[in-house]
Design a protein around this motif. Structure first.
Motif, mmCIF file in Angstrom:
data_model
loop_
_atom_site.group_PDB
_atom_site.id
_atom_site.type_symbol
_atom_site.label_atom_id
_atom_site.label_comp_id
_atom_site.label_asym_id
_atom_site.label_seq_id
_atom_site.Cartn_x
_atom_site.Cartn_y
_atom_site.Cartn_z
ATOM 1 N N GLY A 38 35.060 -24.135 -40.248
ATOM 2 C CA GLY A 38 34.802 -23.006 -39.372
ATOM 3 C C GLY A 38 33.327 -22.664 -39.378
ATOM 4 O O GLY A 38 32.575 -23.141 -40.235
ATOM 5 N N SER A 58 36.525 -16.588 -38.574
ATOM 6 C CA SER A 58 36.827 -18.022 -38.460
ATOM 7 C C SER A 58 38.118 -18.360 -39.194
ATOM 8 O O SER A 58 38.936 -19.142 -38.704
ATOM 9 N N ARG A 96 40.992 -17.148 -37.075
ATOM 10 C CA ARG A 96 41.168 -17.990 -35.883
ATOM 11 C C ARG A 96 41.844 -19.318 -36.228
ATOM 12 O O ARG A 96 42.775 -19.755 -35.541
ATOM 13 N N ILE A 97 41.387 -19.941 -37.316
ATOM 14 C CA ILE A 97 41.946 -21.246 -37.691
ATOM 15 C C ILE A 97 43.398 -21.109 -38.133
ATOM 16 O O ILE A 97 44.251 -21.934 -37.802
ATOM 17 N N LYS A 131 45.608 -18.957 -37.119
ATOM 18 C CA LYS A 131 46.436 -18.789 -35.924
ATOM 19 C C LYS A 131 46.504 -20.078 -35.121
ATOM 20 O O LYS A 131 47.562 -20.456 -34.605
ATOM 21 N N GLN A 132 45.383 -20.758 -35.029
ATOM 22 C CA GLN A 132 45.327 -22.008 -34.270
ATOM 23 C C GLN A 132 46.227 -23.078 -34.881
ATOM 24 O O GLN A 132 46.914 -23.827 -34.157
ATOM 25 N N GLU A 133 46.256 -23.140 -36.202
ATOM 26 C CA GLU A 133 47.060 -24.152 -36.888
ATOM 27 C C GLU A 133 48.506 -23.712 -37.100
ATOM 28 O O GLU A 133 49.317 -24.472 -37.636
ATOM 29 N N GLU A 134 48.812 -22.460 -36.719
ATOM 30 C CA GLU A 134 50.169 -21.910 -36.840
ATOM 31 C C GLU A 134 50.668 -21.958 -38.284
ATOM 32 O O GLU A 134 51.822 -22.299 -38.558
#
Length: 626
Positions: free
Chosen positions: A572, A579, A582-583, A585-588
């Motif tokens: 990040g 960061s 965000r990561i 959430k992005q990677e679930e």
């Protein structure tokens, strides 16, 4: 940063003082409760109150002591209601307002509360600066500037916990009280005449105006927000018996603390009466003039020194509580938390800048008028704190059997009506004086429009809880109707994220993350590159530090792969906490593991440490490894 909907008030010290321990004797248990009211009491003896006390004593002798006593009794009832709200519902006044009123009304109430806190801090700044000038001769401009340094003192106190902060405030209150006690001994007041002052009387209209000023300056809006939060620093038993005990002890805590404040205010008035009134100096309401006259009239060099020391101590103690109130208001209304350093600095600058401008443009002689203006601003806000408070503690739906009784409710509404009327009357008189001396028509129109808006908001504040069918969502209820623990099945995590900083703490974080997983769990290794170029250009930077961080994360992945563990690495950039969120959430990911050892950096300093930010922004379980 945003905080979750039902975060605890003053979460850093929430329930940090345990009153439930079996090892505590009766006396030690009571002492564990004592403290919050002393932080509140300093608002009742701050420099803003001194002018009205001096004016009343110098002009009318001991005649208006009864006004101080009456205003103290009013304050006792209202502060006990504020404590009741915090103890029973587990909500501070700002949180309760947010749950009740519509968003536009809440935003206006928030703005008014912040204005009240800024006005309070302005009075403390001026009081401390005047005290420093009287004690050292330092120009007022420099004294005002020096008050910014107490920001660091407050934040140092916060590091040691609420009990140390309370001890510091009590020590300052003791300094103020001792200073005036010695001055009273030097002044030798006529005690029979002092006793007559407790008999209600108003010699003329000017006495009525001064009485209005004394009452209007007594109860401060920020103290009601503050008390409802401070009582929650005590961990109590959430049973009927435990709550009753907490309410009883907190009432005595409030009574003792406010009586100390009454002693200080009465001492100022009695000092003015016995020194100035008896000598024929009946027009003294200025702190500088009072200080100058003490030595020749008492024949002692000690009295003016003690006066200045008490003024500094009163101002310093009040600034601490003002900052805490600001934190409570911001978190309660906006669900927004910023670092205490920034919060304190902003509050202090808002107070210092107007004071410096007035001194620079108009001279030091106008400081007295600025002090009066700060009290007028405070008077405007009072109804918007008292009225909702009475609504909340009267509501049987949320307070259960701890809702206030009809007699107490009637007394509270009567006091509220009197205080709002007196404050509106004082503000109206000040506005009328300004309008008569002003010849700019659009300024007059603006004042009238502001007055109508003020009255409209006041009406909404009174009527909305009566006419709406609101129900406090998520309010702390006394007892759940049915309690069940369910099947208590252990959660299964498919994706576990871990935030690493490539320090000695990583091994512990990885080990704890692996302990939470299953054979088929995937692990996401997160590291945030924090080089200067990465902060600005993100992954486009590709600088030396980014390359070395990628090599390090690849090393971790290789070691995990050798153990048959499925993992991936993600770098990040820029803001560390954002960061990570965000990561995740992005990677679930469905679990996050990170270290709780803190982190440095300017933005972390502004918005709070990474852990605090992340745990309020992700909507999955967070495991913090110390």
């Amino acid at each position: 940063m945003k905080i979750k909907d039902h975060a605890a008030s003053l979460s850093e010290v929430h329930q940090s003082v345990d009153t439930t321990g079996r090892h505590k004797s009766g006396f030690r248990k009571i002492l564990a409760f004592f403290g919050p009211a002393y932080l509140v009491s300093v608002g009742y003896m701050d420099p803003g109150n001194w002018a009205t006390d001096l004016a009343g004593g110098s002009k009318y002798g001991y005649t208006l002591i009864w006004v101080l006593l009456m205003s103290n009794l009013m304050a006792l009832l209202l502060q006990s209601l504020s404590a009741r709200l915090g103890i029973v519902r587990g909500r501070d006044l700002a949180q309760a307002n947010r749950e009740t009123y519509p968003a536009p009304v809440n935003f206006l109430l928030y703005i008014l509360a912040e204005v009240a806190i800024a006005a309070t801090d302005l009075a403390e700044v001026l009081g401390m600066a005047i005290g420093i000038q009287l004690l050292t001769g330092l120009p007022l401009m420099w004294g005002v500037s020096l008050t910014v340094l107490d920001t660091f003192l407050l934040l140092l106190l916060q590091r040691y916990g609420i009990r140390k902060m309370e001890a510091f405030i009590i020590a300052l209150v003791a300094i103020v009280g001792t200073s005036f006690l010695i001055q009273l001994l030097l002044a030798k007041p006529d005690l029979p005449e002092v006793a007559k002052g407790f008999v209600p009387s108003l010699p003329d209209d000017t006495a009525l105006y001064i009485a209005i000023g004394i009452i209007g300056a007594t109860v401060m809006p920020h103290n009601l927000y503050l008390h409802s939060a401070l009582v929650q620093t005590r961990k109590i038993q959430k049973t009927d018996a435990g709550i009753k005990q907490a309410l009883k002890i907190n009432f005595w805590d409030t009574a003792i603390a406010l009586n100390l404040a009454f002693f200080v205010n009465a001492a100022i008035l009695i000092l003015a009466a016995s020194v100035f009134f008896t000598a024929g100096h009946t027009e003294i309401a200025d702190l500088h003039e009072a200080h100058r006259m003490l030595e020749p009239l008492l024949g002692s060099k000690l009295a003016p020194i003690l006066f200045a020391v008490a003024l500094i101590a009163a101002g310093q103690s009040s600034t601490v509580t003002g900052t805490l109130a600001g934190q409570i208001v911001m978190e309660g209304y906006l669900r927004l938390r910023i670092n205490p350093w920034l919060r304190r600095l902003l509050t202090r600058l808002v107070a210092i800048i107007p004071a410096l401008l007035v001194i620079w443009v108009a001279g030091e002689e106008k400081i007295g008028e600025l002090l009066v203006f700060s009290q007028v601003l405070l008077s405007l806000q009072l109804g918007f704190a008292i009225i909702p408070l009475i609504h909340f503690v009267s509501d049987k739906h949320t307070m259960g059997g701890f809702a206030i009784k009809p007699l107490v409710k009637a007394a509270a509404w009567l006091i509220s009506s009197v205080l709002v009327y007196l404050n509106v009357r004082m503000v109206w008189a000040e506005a009328g004086t300004f309008i008569r001396g002003n010849h700019v028509w659009w300024v007059d129109v603006l004042i009238y429009l502001s007055g109508f808006a003020f009255l409209a908001l006041l009406v909404i504040t009174v009527l909305y809880p009566f006419i709406s069918r609101y129900r406090q969502k998520g309010s702390a209820r006394m007892h759940a109707t049915k309690v069940t623990l369910g099947s208590l099945e252990a959660p299964v995590y498919k994706k576990i994220a871990m935030a690493l900083d490539f320090s000695q703490h990583d091994e512990k974080i990885i080990a704890n993350a692996l302990a939470q997983g299953q054979p088929d769990t995937e692990y996401i290794l997160i590291h945030v590159v924090e080089s200067a170029s990465a902060r600005y250009f993100g992954k486009e930077a590709n600088d030396f530090e980014t390359q070395k961080d990628q090599e390090q994360i690849d090393t971790y992945l290789s070691l995990l792969a050798s153990k048959g563990i499925k993992a991936k690495g993600v770098l990040g950039y820029k803001h560390r906490a954002k960061s990570i969120v965000r990561i995740v959430k992005q990677e679930e990911a469905d679990l996050l593991v990170l270290g709780g050892h803190g982190h440095t950096g300017l933005k972390d300093w502004l918005y709070g440490e990474t852990v605090n930010y992340v745990r309020h922004y992700v909507h999955i379980p967070v495991l913090v490894i110390q």
